[in-house]
Design a protein around this motif. Structure first.
Motif, mmCIF file in Angstrom:
data_model
loop_
_atom_site.group_PDB
_atom_site.id
_atom_site.type_symbol
_atom_site.label_atom_id
_atom_site.label_comp_id
_atom_site.label_asym_id
_atom_site.label_seq_id
_atom_site.Cartn_x
_atom_site.Cartn_y
_atom_site.Cartn_z
ATOM 1 N N GLU A 27 -19.430 -54.393 -28.318
ATOM 2 C CA GLU A 27 -18.073 -54.198 -27.821
ATOM 3 C C GLU A 27 -17.015 -54.259 -28.927
ATOM 4 O OE1 GLU A 27 -19.063 -56.464 -23.583
ATOM 5 O OE2 GLU A 27 -18.252 -57.594 -25.275
ATOM 6 N N GLN A 106 -14.956 -51.498 -23.158
ATOM 7 C CA GLN A 106 -16.345 -51.317 -22.727
ATOM 8 C C GLN A 106 -17.005 -52.668 -22.438
ATOM 9 O OE1 GLN A 106 -18.358 -48.777 -25.575
ATOM 10 N NE2 GLN A 106 -16.835 -47.156 -25.326
ATOM 11 N N TYR A 107 -16.229 -53.572 -21.829
ATOM 12 C CA TYR A 107 -16.709 -54.906 -21.477
ATOM 13 C C TYR A 107 -17.916 -54.805 -20.566
ATOM 14 C CZ TYR A 107 -16.711 -59.588 -19.429
ATOM 15 O OH TYR A 107 -17.065 -60.840 -18.995
#
Length: 153
Positions: A27, A106-107
């Motif tokens: 991430e 984009q967790y």
């Protein structure tokens, strides 16, 4: 050598700004690319990462260097810019370092091995000579010691 803390840290997340947690190594790149875009930087912050950030599966925060040759207006002016963009409640200062609570891009909520995972990461901005800071804080990812601690020894 074992570091003896006054009190042992309870988690891996950054503690200068409340609500921050750990970030998975996958991430980091998209998060820093978005931060660079949000601040309209003429470069990508991925090239200015310090220490162990991204060298282990999880990082408690992201350490960056802002080169004094590029930013000559001082820490106070940089803080004001961060507060204008992200709000005062998401920015903190500790001496010559700034801390920002920033959403993880984009967790992946399935990544739960290192707690806490909040969807936000603390980004620490160091100010100085980028080449020196990269050398001083260098960590190969295998050492039990932080680069700054190793250099002090």
């Amino acid at each position: 050598m074992k570091l003896n803390y006054i009190s042992t840290p309870t988690d891996l997340g950054g503690t200068a700004v409340p609500g921050c947690g750990t970030i998975h190594h996958t991430e980091i790149r998209p998060t820093l690319t978005k931060l660079s875009d949000d601040l309209e930087m003429p470069f990508d912050f991925n090239d200015y990462v310090l220490g162990s950030t991204g060298k282990r599966e999880y990082s408690g925060d992201i350490d960056l260097v802002v080169d004094a040759k590029w930013w000559g207006q001082g820490v106070t002016a940089f803080r004001q810019n961060l507060e204008e963009v992200f709000g005062k409640e998401n920015v903190a200062r500790n001496a010559n370092m700034l801390h920002l609570k920033y959403p993880i891009v984009q967790y992946d909520s399935e990544q739960k091995a290192a707690q806490p995972r909040t969807g936000f990461v603390q980004i620490d901005f160091n100010f100085g000579n980028s080449e020196w800071e990269k050398f001083y804080h260098y960590v190969d990812g295998k050492s039990a010691y932080k680069g700054a601690h190793r250099n002090l020894m």
